[in-house]
Structures are given as C-alpha cells and as structure tokens.
Design a protein around this motif. Structure first.
Motif, short mmCIF file in Angstrom:
data_model
loop_
_atom_site.label_atom_id
_atom_site.label_comp_id
_atom_site.label_asym_id
_atom_site.label_seq_id
_atom_site.Cartn_x
_atom_site.Cartn_y
_atom_site.Cartn_z
N PRO A 91 9.69 -6.84 54.05
CA PRO A 91 8.42 -5.82 54.53
C PRO A 91 8.82 -4.92 55.55
O PRO A 91 9.33 -5.16 56.49
N LEU A 92 8.35 -3.60 55.34
CA LEU A 92 8.21 -2.73 56.66
C LEU A 92 7.04 -3.34 57.56
O LEU A 92 5.93 -3.26 57.31
N ARG A 93 7.30 -3.52 59.04
CA ARG A 93 6.14 -4.00 59.85
C ARG A 93 5.59 -2.89 60.61
O ARG A 93 4.61 -2.85 61.07
N ALA A 94 6.39 -1.80 60.98
CA ALA A 94 5.79 -0.84 61.95
C ALA A 94 6.94 0.32 61.99
O ALA A 94 7.92 0.33 61.28
N PHE A 95 6.51 1.44 62.29
CA PHE A 95 7.12 2.60 62.33
C PHE A 95 6.90 3.70 63.44
O PHE A 95 5.66 3.30 63.97
N TYR A 96 7.80 4.29 64.04
CA TYR A 96 7.54 5.62 65.01
C TYR A 96 7.98 6.72 64.58
O TYR A 96 8.93 6.84 64.06
N TYR A 97 7.00 7.68 64.63
CA TYR A 97 7.50 9.19 64.54
C TYR A 97 7.58 10.15 65.62
O TYR A 97 6.29 9.91 66.47
N SER A 98 8.45 10.88 66.00
CA SER A 98 8.25 12.04 66.95
C SER A 98 9.45 12.97 66.17
O SER A 98 10.17 12.68 65.37
N GLU A 114 11.93 14.05 67.73
CA GLU A 114 13.14 13.74 68.48
C GLU A 114 13.63 12.38 67.70
O GLU A 114 14.82 11.87 67.54
N GLU A 115 12.46 11.34 67.65
CA GLU A 115 13.06 10.10 66.97
C GLU A 115 11.86 9.51 65.91
O GLU A 115 11.07 9.75 65.71
N LYS A 116 12.79 8.77 65.00
CA LYS A 116 12.01 8.31 63.87
C LYS A 116 12.83 6.78 63.76
O LYS A 116 13.85 6.58 63.37
N LEU A 117 11.74 5.91 63.89
CA LEU A 117 12.35 4.23 63.74
C LEU A 117 11.53 3.56 62.85
O LEU A 117 10.19 3.69 62.68
N LEU A 118 12.19 2.77 62.25
CA LEU A 118 11.57 1.67 61.13
C LEU A 118 11.64 0.19 61.79
O LEU A 118 12.91 -0.07 61.99
N VAL A 119 10.72 -0.56 61.62
CA VAL A 119 10.78 -1.84 62.13
C VAL A 119 10.54 -2.95 60.81
O VAL A 119 9.59 -2.75 60.38
N TYR A 120 11.61 -3.73 61.00
CA TYR A 120 11.47 -4.68 60.02
C TYR A 120 11.72 -6.15 60.30
O TYR A 120 12.14 -6.29 61.39
#
Length: 347
Positions: free
Chosen positions: A318-325, A327-333
């Motif tokens: 499952p995908l737990r969190a994400f961050y968007y800007s 400059e940066e795009k992060l996916l947290v599993y």
C-alpha cells in the motif's frame, strides 16, 4: 407485462388464453421447454411491442399475423421452418429482429424497415441474394446460410463485381490551402521542439546529482540526521510539512522526519531511485523519488488516489503517503523485509 424466463415451462403454448389479454405490451417466455408452434392469437396481441421466445423448442412456421406494433422480436434458438413471412414488413417500428439458429429456408423477403438497428438471420437454411435494403448489416448477420450470396457475403454466381469508385479529382482551390496548413504546422512543431530542448537543457544544468553506490551520503530526499541539508532542500522549504498521509496510514511523521532519515539505495528505475529510509523513531519506510515525472498537482493527486485504492489488495504494497512540489515528488510505502515472492504472497 408477463415475464417468466427460465422457470421450467414445458409443452405447447395454450391457445385462446394469452391472446385474450390484449393489453400485454411485453411477453417473455425465453429459456424454457415450450414445444409445438406459436399460437396466432399470441403473436397478434395488438399492443405488444416486445416478444421474447428464444431458446425453446418451438417449431412449425412463424405466424403471418404478427402484431404491427412489435419493436423487439426474438425467436432465435428454436426450430421454426419454412420461409420468413412477408408480413414482417408491416412492423414498421421494428428495431430488433433475431431469428438465428432455426431451420428457416427460402429467400429473404425484401424488408424495408426504417427503424431496424439489429438483424440476425444466421445459421438457418436461407438461400438466394440478400435484399438491397438489408445489405447495410454486417456479415455475421447472415453467416451459416450456405446458399445466401451478395453484399456483405460473397457475390452471387454470374454477377459482375461492382466497379471500383472513380477517383475524385482534387479541388485546385484546396491545394494552396493545404500547403499553407502544412507550412504553419511545421513552424509550430519547430517552435515546440525548440522550447522543449531549452527546457531540458536548463533542467539538466540545474538538476542535482546523486552519489552512486549502495549507500547514499547525501540523497536529495532522504538525508542522514548528522549531515547538512541536501541540495534540493531549498525547493522543499516553501512547502515544508505538506506530506500527505492516507487515512489507512498509522505512521506519525512529517517531511522534516523524512528529510533527516538515514537512507539506503534499494534500486534505480526508469522514473527515479528508491530508498530504504530509517526514521528517528525506528520506523522503516521505502521512499520512491520520481525524478523524470512532469505533471500538474491535480493530476498527480488523482493518480495517487488510484494507487491508494490499488494498494488495498492483499498482494500489493500500500501507498502510505506522498509529497508533491514542482521540484520534488515522493511516494512513501511500507518496507517489506527481504524474502521470496511466494512467501510474501502466501505467507
């Protein structure tokens, strides 16, 4: 309205009973074991617009006294014989006619039914040319009739193939217009390519680099606690602590915790590297950094919601969190301890 599909009815349909219910609009007795013929009084109920008798053992001929208001007539998968009655022509409101898989024979009558949208006469014993009014229907409407011919099937014996359409000479007035359109399109394409090349050059020029190897000393999104801020941190500063956690996530951390986490490279894919991140509270997560993805925030968030729904399957992390800007795009599993795929899926 009378609907009794697949209820085990058997034997011949009674005469002078159903026909007396002249207010019937829909009669459905499909998928039973009815035998003998279709009573004329049933076929001619005046207000009936839908008659479904497919998948029975009905035989004899199709009655000629069919209700003129019929819009749906399905007698398929029975044993009707002889010809298709010409009186079908009187059902001017007919939109669907299904007579496939019977034992009908003879030529197809020249039916001019302006509202007919579906026709299936396949797998009978019909013969002769297909009438011109019915040649608009596809070939599978007539398959299984060995002696049928004409469009859309094979040409009838002794008939010449239709002459090819003569080429239409181009309009001389359109030629300069086409040339101008091509020229304008070429110029627009070159401008777009130039903008794209400049954008890629600037992006590569200012894009921070990673250290290679199994361990990252200063990863851009996952740095060590005792190190200085990585080069991308200025881009994150404007939107700090806007890490989006999904409802099912039991973790309690923010972007600061993620930035200070110790990092280890797990792999590098076509869209960017993946890190194993150890947070200060002992939690271990996996962070996927999307380096080569350029997408708007709304579209990105919509895609994350789709991935979150997919992650509810027991075989998907499952995908737990994400961050968007920008400059940066992060996916947290979740971090899954190493092991075989079989043991992960089946325990």
């Amino acid at each position: 309205m009378l609907r009794l599909p697949a209820v085990g009815l058997f034997g011949p349909m009674p005469s002078n009973i159903l026909g007396k219910l002249d207010a019937f609009e829909v009669l459905s007795l499909r998928s039973n074991r009815l035998t003998a013929g279709l009573p004329t009084d049933v076929a001619s109920i005046p207000y009936m617009h839908s008659l479904y008798l497919q998948r029975n053992n009905l035989s004899c001929t199709i009655p000629t006294s069919l209700a003129s208001k019929l819009a749906f007539l399905d007698l398929s998968y029975n044993s009707f014989v002889r010809e298709i009655p010409l009186k079908v022509q009187n059902m001017t409101g007919l939109t669907r006619l299904s007579l496939q898989n019977n034992s009908l024979s003879g030529p197809i009558p020249d039916l001019h039914l302006p509202k007919l949208r579906y026709l299936n006469l396949s797998y009978n014993n019909l013969s002769g040319p297909i009438p011109a009014a019915l040649q608009k229907f596809p070939a599978n409407s007539f398959l299984g009739n060995a002696f049928l011919c004409g469009i859309p099937l094979e040409p009838c014996p002794g008939t010449a193939p239709p002459p090819p359409n003569a080429p239409i000479p181009p309009d001389k007035g359109q030629k300069p217009l086409k040339i101008a359109m091509v020229a304008v399109g070429t110029v627009i394409f070159l401008i777009i390519m130039l903008i794209l090349v400049v954008w890629i050059y600037k992006r590569k020029r200012y894009k921070p680099e990673y250290n290679s190897g199994d361990h990252v000393q200063e990863p851009e999104a996952v740095g060590r606690a005792n190190k200085s801020k990585p080069e991308y941190s200025d881009g994150i500063e404007a939107e700090r602590n806007k890490l989006v956690l999904f409802e099912a996530c039991s973790y309690d951390f923010d972007l600061d915790d993620l930035v200070r986490a110790s990092g280890e490279v797990l792999g590098k894919g076509s869209y960017g590297p993946t890190y194993k991140a150890g947070l200060e509270d002992g939690t271990t997560v996996v962070v996927k950094r999307l380096k080569e993805v350029v997408v708007g925030k709304n579209v990105f968030e919509q895609q994350m919601e789709i991935i979150d729904r997919l992650g509810q399957h027991q075989g998907v992390v499952p995908l737990r969190a994400f961050y968007y800007s920008k400059e940066e795009k992060l996916l947290v599993y979740d971090y899954i301890t190493p092991g075989s795929l079989s043991s992960t899926l089946h325990g």
